[in-house]
Design a protein around this motif. Structure first.
Motif, PDB file in Angstrom:
ATOM      1  N   ILE A  71     -22.510  22.474 -14.094  1.00  0.00           N
ATOM      2  CA  ILE A  71     -22.779  21.094 -14.071  1.00  0.00           C
ATOM      3  C   ILE A  71     -24.039  20.953 -13.227  1.00  0.00           C
ATOM      4  N   SER A  82     -23.890  10.609  -8.544  1.00  0.00           N
ATOM      5  CA  SER A  82     -23.197  11.092  -9.656  1.00  0.00           C
ATOM      6  C   SER A  82     -24.239  11.753 -10.692  1.00  0.00           C
ATOM      7  N   LEU A  96     -19.729  13.436 -13.178  1.00  0.00           N
ATOM      8  CA  LEU A  96     -19.612  13.987 -11.812  1.00  0.00           C
ATOM      9  C   LEU A  96     -19.789  13.059 -10.869  1.00  0.00           C
ATOM     10  N   ARG A  98     -19.917  13.211  -6.407  1.00  0.00           N
ATOM     11  CA  ARG A  98     -19.569  13.769  -5.048  1.00  0.00           C
ATOM     12  C   ARG A  98     -19.363  12.665  -4.224  1.00  0.00           C
ATOM     13  N   TYR A 104     -15.558  16.688  -4.711  1.00  0.00           N
ATOM     14  CA  TYR A 104     -16.444  16.318  -6.105  1.00  0.00           C
ATOM     15  C   TYR A 104     -15.059  16.087  -7.039  1.00  0.00           C
ATOM     16  N   ALA A 106     -14.548  14.614 -11.293  1.00  0.00           N
ATOM     17  CA  ALA A 106     -15.430  14.597 -12.369  1.00  0.00           C
ATOM     18  C   ALA A 106     -14.475  14.024 -13.549  1.00  0.00           C
ATOM     19  N   TYR A 107     -14.792  13.035 -14.456  1.00  0.00           N
ATOM     20  CA  TYR A 107     -14.092  12.424 -15.508  1.00  0.00           C
ATOM     21  C   TYR A 107     -14.730  12.525 -16.446  1.00  0.00           C
ATOM     22  N   VAL A 157     -12.968  20.650 -11.339  1.00  0.00           N
ATOM     23  CA  VAL A 157     -14.392  21.224 -11.037  1.00  0.00           C
ATOM     24  C   VAL A 157     -14.072  22.467  -9.706  1.00  0.00           C
ATOM     25  N   ILE A 164     -22.044  23.951  -8.972  1.00  0.00           N
ATOM     26  CA  ILE A 164     -20.646  23.223  -9.480  1.00  0.00           C
ATOM     27  C   ILE A 164     -20.181  23.669 -10.812  1.00  0.00           C
ATOM     28  N   ALA A 166     -17.758  23.001 -14.206  1.00  0.00           N
ATOM     29  CA  ALA A 166     -16.518  22.276 -14.761  1.00  0.00           C
ATOM     30  C   ALA A 166     -15.465  23.314 -15.226  1.00  0.00           C
TER      31      ALA A 166
END
Ligand code: FES
Lengths: 174, 73
Positions: A71, A82, A96, A98, A104, A106-107, A157, A164, A166
């Motif tokens: 990422i 983000s 993502l 932070r 972290y 992520a959605y 993540v 970073i 995913a």
């Protein structure tokens, strides 16, 4: 045969004089019921794809691991910032955030209401959907305000060597 | 003129159930309860033959006869 039509009045057995077009287009009880049954058919057919995809998912085809996807570098994401990315396919936009030094989240950021992109508002520490002002809790993805009812699908993540990644889409713990 | 609303009411109820099941299918799919999704999808499909059956049974009930029926006898 030949002289029959010359008689006046001739025998009316030709099946054309008695066609009665009156009320032909009227929606009577029977026509209405036909429409209802047809609509039931449309509903039946339209749920088939959902069933098919669900069956596919049930057989475990949908739960595959996606290749880890980079990422961002840790140094590019400050706390509270983000990053937008795409995961698992390039058509699934995701975000993502932070939240703290080591946290972290992520959605997939398609709003669970009508799929508008949800974005992160740093000042309010909330994810906001611009379309109908849905709000989501950043640490869980749960909807906190507005029309959405389902949480945003989370993405797992992993941080390795200051990068970073995913890893996979989380299932709902329902 | 005799009326028969039974078929109409039953079919309307079936359509209502169709709508409800479709909604449930979509929601349960997104909740990832795939078994339940399949169940409702199956029910939705089953409703169609039921609707057809009711239609076949009820179409000739009622007093205001259609063209074909008037000419049957
Ligand atoms: S699409 Fe997000 S609130 Fe409606």
């Amino acid at each position: 045969m030949s002289d029959r039509n010359n008689k006046v009045p001739f025998d009316e057995d030709n099946y054309t004089h008695n066609i009665n077009r009156n009320n032909e287009r009227m929606l009577d009880r029977r026509g209405f019921m036909k429409t209802l049954a047809g609509a039931a058919g449309v509903f039946a057919v339209s749920t088939l794809p959902w069933g098919a995809v669900a069956a596919k998912e049930l057989m475990g085809l949908g739960d595959k691991e996606y290749p880890h996807q980079k990422i961002a570098d840790v140094k590019d994401v400050k706390v509270g910032d983000s990053v937008k990315f795409h995961f698992p396919s390039e058509h699934d936009s995701a975000i993502l955030i932070r939240l703290s030094e080591n946290k972290y989240v992520a959605y997939q950021n398609a709003c669970t209401h009508l799929r508008c992109p949800v974005y992160w508002v740093k000042d309010e520490q909330e994810m906001i959907c611009p379309c109908h002002h849905g709000k989501f809790d950043a640490s869980t993805g749960a909807p906190t305000a507005g029309p959405p009812r389902r949480p945003l699908p989370g993405i797992k993540v992993e941080v390795k060597d200051d990068v970073i990644y995913a890893v996979r889409v989380k299932r709902y713990e329902a | 003129m005799k009326r028969s609303y039974v078929g109409v009411i039953l079919l309307a109820a079936i359509l209502m159930m169709n709508i409800v099941f479709t909604q449930l299918v979509v929601h349960q799919y997104y909740y990832e309860n795939y078994g339940v999704t399949l169940l409702y999808a199956g029910l939705n499909v089953l409703l169609f033959p039921v609707a057809l059956f009711i239609y076949k049974k009820e179409k000739n009930k009622g007093g205001s006869k259609g063209y074909e029926e008037r000419n049957l006898s």
